[in-house]
Every structure is written in structure tokens, then in C-alpha cells.
Design a protein around this motif. Structure first.
Motif, mmCIF file in Angstrom:
data_model
loop_
_atom_site.group_PDB
_atom_site.id
_atom_site.type_symbol
_atom_site.label_atom_id
_atom_site.label_comp_id
_atom_site.label_asym_id
_atom_site.label_seq_id
_atom_site.Cartn_x
_atom_site.Cartn_y
_atom_site.Cartn_z
ATOM 1 N N SER A 60 0.899 -1.112 0.083
ATOM 2 C CA SER A 60 -0.163 -0.095 -0.056
ATOM 3 C C SER A 60 0.677 1.082 -0.067
ATOM 4 C CB SER A 60 -0.822 0.133 1.150
ATOM 5 O OG SER A 60 -1.569 1.191 1.405
ATOM 6 N N PRO A 63 0.568 3.024 4.225
ATOM 7 C CA PRO A 63 0.131 1.713 5.473
ATOM 8 C C PRO A 63 0.182 2.530 6.688
ATOM 9 C CG PRO A 63 2.422 1.641 4.713
ATOM 10 C CD PRO A 63 1.706 2.711 3.798
ATOM 11 N N HIS A 74 6.795 -1.785 2.239
ATOM 12 C CA HIS A 74 5.604 -1.608 1.421
ATOM 13 C C HIS A 74 6.299 -0.860 0.117
ATOM 14 C CE1 HIS A 74 1.654 -3.002 3.155
ATOM 15 N NE2 HIS A 74 2.309 -2.881 4.379
ATOM 16 N N GLY A 107 -4.309 -6.434 4.296
ATOM 17 C CA GLY A 107 -4.204 -5.137 3.614
ATOM 18 C C GLY A 107 -5.372 -4.195 3.894
ATOM 19 N N TYR A 108 -5.047 -3.064 3.345
ATOM 20 C CA TYR A 108 -5.995 -1.793 3.749
ATOM 21 C C TYR A 108 -7.153 -1.935 2.709
ATOM 22 C CZ TYR A 108 -2.174 -0.337 6.754
ATOM 23 O OH TYR A 108 -1.266 -0.085 7.668
ATOM 24 N N GLU A 111 -6.913 -0.629 -1.097
ATOM 25 C CA GLU A 111 -6.379 -1.748 -2.096
ATOM 26 C C GLU A 111 -6.858 -3.128 -2.148
ATOM 27 O OE1 GLU A 111 -3.726 1.533 -1.215
ATOM 28 O OE2 GLU A 111 -4.235 -0.012 0.185
#
Length: 271
Positions: A60, A63, A74, A107-108, A111
Motif C-alpha cells: 500500500s 500503510p 511496503h 491489506g488496507y 487496495e
């Protein structure tokens, strides 16, 4: 012990560990860090060294819930071409084909969810769980209703700052709980860690059939052993592994994983 896990692979490793009187070692690495080829090498070798479940971070550009060590990872992964595109999917497919471990996608929301990556991973049966630190409990519940049919667990979070009512609400209907030793970003060297048995004892009565794992601050084999002695079903290690990737200390990484795995043997820790 019968569980309510959606993922057959998660259930299998959970039951097998119980049969061997072990806890699980969950290892977090960022997909594509430091390069795509080296990332696969480190994931595969870490699994051979003792990781039971691979938590793969989706790179990401922001992050925000992670500490500096993982933020740098990342960036390295994105620079290496592991954005949410064919480069990332090719790596993910290779891990799935050649490493016989459950894969949790961390993950966020931007994304992993908003861009639809989770659907691609789900449709190709490349994941066994979703780890989403910036989703609300309500969003996690809605996602579980969608992906549970495909055999995927959505992991929920509890941290030591939550009150008992909040803990009970998070556990209601959960299959896997990730208990964070402190509230804040990953890898915080200044974090004050409580006795893990206190948090475990607060959560366990509300999660009779699920998997309860501990994370945040487990920087050494001794801390992994302490989490296992406290009654957790697994220990999540991340920043300390990622820092070995950053420095390309591969032998150190694999030795550390092996030493941590030894601490998950319940009979040897006195649990």
C-alpha cells in the motif's frame, strides 16, 4: 475440538496443531519485498523453517496502521512492481501452488477491498482469510457473509484497551480473533506490553470454538513462548521478520523462525 472456521485449510492446520500439542506460528511478510523473486524465496524458506500460516501483506502507498519497519517494506514492494496488479497476482499464485500453507491476505481497505483485489484472490482460491485493520466491525461482518461461502475467514481484532462489552461484541459470530497486545501501530518499540494471559482470559470465554491468536510486540522467541503459555492458539510475528528481509539477512530470518516455532510446542513451554 470442532471449530466454526470457514476455511478448510485454516481448520486443518488448527486441528493438526492441537493434535500435536502445538500452537500456530503465523508469519507476516510483505508480498514483493524486497523484490518479487526474493519475496517468494523468503516466503517458501520461512514456511520450511516453521511458519504454519503465511500472512501476506498487500503493498500500500499509505500503510498508516503500520510502524516504520513495515512502511519501508511496503515502499520496497511497490518499487519492485508488486502493486495490486499482475505482478502481485503472479507472486500470489506461485506461493499458493508451491507452499502448502494457509494464506491470510493482510491489506488496507483501499487496495484490498475498494479496488476489488479480494474478489480476484477469492475467485482463484488464493486466500484462506482476510486481515483488514481499517475495516469496522460492521464491514467485517458484511464481508464474512460474502466470502464465507468461498471458504474464507474474516479476522476480527481485539486490543487490550477494549472494555468487556466491546470484546463480547467482537467475538459474537467470529471465527478467528487477532488479539493485539497494545493499541497502536505495528512494531512500536515503546509499546507497554501487558501479561498476555490477562487478555487471553478476557477473550476466551466469548470464543469457545474459534481460533485465538496473539500479535503485536512478539519480537523474540521468548515472547512467542509467553503468548503460547498464556493459552493463545497462535502467535503472529511481523516486524521482526520484515526487518530481516530489509537487510536481506536470510539465514538469520530462517533461524529466527525456527527458534520461534520451537516456542510453540506447548509441552516444552509448560502450557
Amino acid at each position: 475440538m470442532k471449530t466454526n472456521l470457514y476455511s478448510p485449510m485454516n481448520a486443518e492446520v488448527f486441528h493438526d496443531a492441537k493434535d500435536r500439542a502445538e500452537a500456530l506460528l503465523i508469519g507476516y511478510l510483505v508480498a514483493g519485498d524486497p523484490t518479487i523473486d526474493e519475496s517468494f524465496e523468503m516466503i517458501q524458506a520461512s514456511a520450511h523453517a516453521g511458519i504454519d500460516i503465511i500472512e501476506l501483506g498487500v503493498p500500500s502507498p499509505n500503510p498508516f496502521a503500520d510502524g516504520e519497519v513495515i512502511k519501508r517494506a511496503h515502499k520496497r514492494a511497490l518499487d519492485a512492481g508488486a502493486a495490486a496488479s499482475e505482478g502481485l497476482l503472479a507472486l500470489w499464485r506461485k506461493v499458493r501452488q508451491e507452499v502448502s500453507r494457509p494464506i491470510w491476505a493482510m491489506g488496507y481497505k483501499n487496495e484490498l477491498i475498494d479496488e476489488g483485489l479480494y474478489r480476484l484472490l477469492m475467485e482463484e482460491q488464493l486466500i484462506d482469510a482476510l486481515v483488514l485493520p481499517d475495516c469496522t466491525l460492521e464491514e467485517q461482518i458484511r464481508l464474512q457473509e460474502e466470502v464465507g461461502k468461498a471458504g474464507i475467514d474474516v479476522i476480527r481484532f481485539i486490543n487490550s484497551a477494549m472494555d468487556d462489552e466491546k470484546i463480547r461484541n467482537v467475538c459474537n459470530g467470529a471465527t478467528i480473533i487477532y488479539a493485539q497486545s497494545y493499541a497502536g501501530t505495528t512494531g512500536d518499540p515503546m509499546a507497554q506490553l501487558q501479561d498476555p494471559s490477562v487478555l487471553c482470559d478476557r477473550i476466551r470465554p466469548h470464543l469457545p470454538k474459534g481460533m485465538l491468536v496473539s500479535g503485536f510486540g512478539l519480537r523474540s522467541p521468548e515472547r512467542v513462548g509467553k503468548a503460547v503459555q498464556s493459552g493463545f492458539d497462535g502467535a503472529v510475528v511481523g516486524s521482526v521478520l520484515v526487518s530481516r528481509c530489509e537487510n536481506r539477512e536470510k539465514d538469520y530470518l530462517y533461524r529466527l523462525v525456527a527458534e520461534m516455532k520451537l516456542e510453540t510446542l506447548i509441552s516444552s513451554t509448560g502450557g
